[in-house]
Design a protein around this motif. Structure first.
Motif, PDB file in Angstrom:
ATOM      1  N   LYS A 268       5.087 -18.093 -82.803  1.00 12.06           N
ATOM      2  CA  LYS A 268       4.120 -19.088 -82.278  1.00 12.06           C
ATOM      3  C   LYS A 268       4.882 -20.580 -82.270  1.00 12.06           C
ATOM      4  O   LYS A 268       4.655 -21.126 -81.383  1.00 12.06           O
ATOM      5  CB  LYS A 268       2.774 -19.013 -83.221  1.00 12.06           C
ATOM      6  N   SER A 269       5.425 -20.671 -83.587  1.00  9.16           N
ATOM      7  CA  SER A 269       6.105 -22.053 -83.388  1.00  9.16           C
ATOM      8  C   SER A 269       7.236 -22.169 -82.601  1.00  9.16           C
ATOM      9  O   SER A 269       7.541 -23.288 -81.843  1.00  9.16           O
ATOM     10  CB  SER A 269       6.608 -22.292 -84.894  1.00  9.16           C
TER      11      SER A 269
ATOM     12  N   LEU B  47       7.295 -20.767 -79.503  1.00  9.96           N
ATOM     13  CA  LEU B  47       6.668 -21.038 -78.257  1.00  9.96           C
ATOM     14  C   LEU B  47       6.203 -22.558 -78.118  1.00  9.96           C
ATOM     15  O   LEU B  47       6.462 -23.206 -77.112  1.00  9.96           O
ATOM     16  CB  LEU B  47       5.683 -20.081 -78.141  1.00  9.96           C
ATOM     17  N   HIS B  48       5.683 -23.141 -79.272  1.00  8.28           N
ATOM     18  CA  HIS B  48       5.213 -24.518 -79.096  1.00  8.28           C
ATOM     19  C   HIS B  48       6.391 -25.349 -79.255  1.00  8.28           C
ATOM     20  O   HIS B  48       6.178 -26.441 -78.909  1.00  8.28           O
ATOM     21  CB  HIS B  48       4.281 -24.725 -80.239  1.00  8.28           C
ATOM     22  N   GLY B  49       7.424 -25.002 -79.836  1.00 11.05           N
ATOM     23  CA  GLY B  49       8.871 -25.890 -79.632  1.00 11.05           C
ATOM     24  C   GLY B  49       9.430 -25.743 -78.558  1.00 11.05           C
ATOM     25  O   GLY B  49      10.305 -26.582 -78.247  1.00 11.05           O
TER      26      GLY B  49
END
Length: 107
Positions: free
Chosen positions: A88-89, A91-93
């Motif tokens: 998830k990090s 994707l957020h990055g």
């Protein structure tokens, strides 16, 4: 009966070691972050489970069995949670899966 437990314990330990090796190979060979995360997360959880189960079979009844059961519970909760948080990090990055053709990529 003791021979059967020894064989099952050895089989779990060997299969867990094989999964660790195959997961490491997947991390080295897969093309992008998300496939590498999948290789690391799935094989780590299953390999650690098999190794701890093999050790549980080998240890017999007693306090070591209880401690290994707590370790197994901890690994089964934290392994998938950590893999999910890392993906998830990513994707957020701004990382996108290799086959994703959207225009949301960070340059």
């Amino acid at each position: 009966m003791a021979e059967l437990v020894t064989v099952l314990s050895s089989l779990c330990l060997l299969l867990g070691a094989f999964l660790i090796f195959s997961g490491g190979l997947g991390v080295l060979r897969f093309p992008d972050f998300f496939t590498r995360m999948h290789a690391a997360g799935v094989t780590e959880t299953m390999a650690a489970t098999l190794i701890v189960v093999g050790l549980m079979l080998h240890s017999g009844w007693g306090l070591p069995l209880f401690k290994l059961l707590l370790i197994l519970l901890f690994v089964m909760i934290t392994g998938p949670t950590a893999s999910h948080a890392l993906a998830k990090s990513g994707l957020h990055g701004g990382l996108r899966p290799l086959g994703d053709n959207t225009n949301n990529e960070r340059h």
